[in-house]
Motif scaffolding. Structure first.
Motif, PDB file in Angstrom:
ATOM      1  N   PRO A   1       8.230 -15.474 -10.712  1.00 20.17           N
ATOM      2  CA  PRO A   1       9.087 -14.627  -9.950  1.00 20.17           C
ATOM      3  C   PRO A   1      10.752 -15.515  -9.301  1.00 20.17           C
ATOM      4  N   LEU A   2      10.442 -16.768  -9.020  1.00 18.91           N
ATOM      5  CA  LEU A   2      11.385 -17.949  -8.757  1.00 18.91           C
ATOM      6  C   LEU A   2      11.976 -17.831 -10.012  1.00 18.91           C
ATOM      7  N   SER A   3      12.135 -17.985 -11.361  1.00 17.38           N
ATOM      8  CA  SER A   3      13.261 -17.992 -11.903  1.00 17.38           C
ATOM      9  C   SER A   3      13.929 -16.834 -13.036  1.00 17.38           C
TER      10      SER A   3
ATOM     11  N   MET B   1      12.001 -21.663  -1.533  1.00 17.92           N
ATOM     12  CA  MET B   1      11.336 -22.163  -2.379  1.00 17.92           C
ATOM     13  C   MET B   1      11.419 -23.160  -3.092  1.00 17.92           C
ATOM     14  N   LEU B   2      11.865 -22.891  -4.616  1.00 15.99           N
ATOM     15  CA  LEU B   2      12.828 -23.700  -5.186  1.00 15.99           C
ATOM     16  C   LEU B   2      12.622 -25.421  -4.112  1.00 15.99           C
ATOM     17  N   GLY B   3      13.598 -25.187  -3.762  1.00 16.83           N
ATOM     18  CA  GLY B   3      14.369 -26.366  -2.585  1.00 16.83           C
ATOM     19  C   GLY B   3      13.631 -27.304  -1.840  1.00 16.83           C
TER      20      GLY B   3
ATOM     21  N   ASN C   1      12.054 -23.722 -14.574  1.00 13.72           N
ATOM     22  CA  ASN C   1      13.459 -24.432 -15.289  1.00 13.72           C
ATOM     23  C   ASN C   1      13.317 -23.131 -16.666  1.00 13.72           C
ATOM     24  N   PHE C   2      11.919 -23.833 -17.370  1.00 10.13           N
ATOM     25  CA  PHE C   2      11.515 -23.163 -18.441  1.00 10.13           C
ATOM     26  C   PHE C   2      11.729 -21.371 -19.024  1.00 10.13           C
ATOM     27  N   MET C   3      11.002 -21.351 -17.672  1.00 14.54           N
ATOM     28  CA  MET C   3      11.243 -19.701 -17.809  1.00 14.54           C
ATOM     29  C   MET C   3      12.696 -19.323 -17.722  1.00 14.54           C
ATOM     30  N   ARG C   4      13.718 -19.897 -16.806  1.00 17.89           N
ATOM     31  CA  ARG C   4      14.995 -19.676 -16.539  1.00 17.89           C
ATOM     32  C   ARG C   4      15.735 -19.493 -17.813  1.00 17.89           C
TER      33      ARG C   4
END
Length: 92
Positions: free
Chosen positions: A1-3, A13-15, A66-69
């Motif tokens: 969900p983050l990406s 959340m990423l921060g 970052n991989f999922m992005r």
């Protein structure tokens, strides 16, 4: 969900995970020691596993997000057309 999804709390959340990477463990070593002592986990394998997991989780989440992005969103769309649910798309 983050990406994958555009939610309002993604950047927050990423921060937080990024701040977990940037802060050295030496800043929390005294507090970590007292917490482990109060929980009775000093000198135990369980305590060691918990500490190493807590230290490494922010880095793993940051790398995985970052991989999922980078993966193309067309893969998600093709899986949805084939009838896959969100959990199956994430894990397969």
């Amino acid at each position: 969900p983050l990406s994958r999804y555009r939610l309002g709390w993604n950047a927050i959340m990423l921060g937080l995970f990024l701040s977990g990477i940037m802060l050295p463990i030496r800043l929390a070593s005294v507090e970590l020691f007292t917490s482990m002592r109060n929980l009775g986990l000093l000198d135990s394998l369980t305590g060691l596993i918990l500490v190493y997991s807590a230290i490494r989780i922010p880095f793993a989440v940051f790398i995985f997000a970052n991989f999922m992005r980078v993966l193309p969103s067309e893969l998600d769309e093709a899986a949805r057309m084939d009838g896959a649910g969100e959990a199956r798309i994430l894990f397969q």
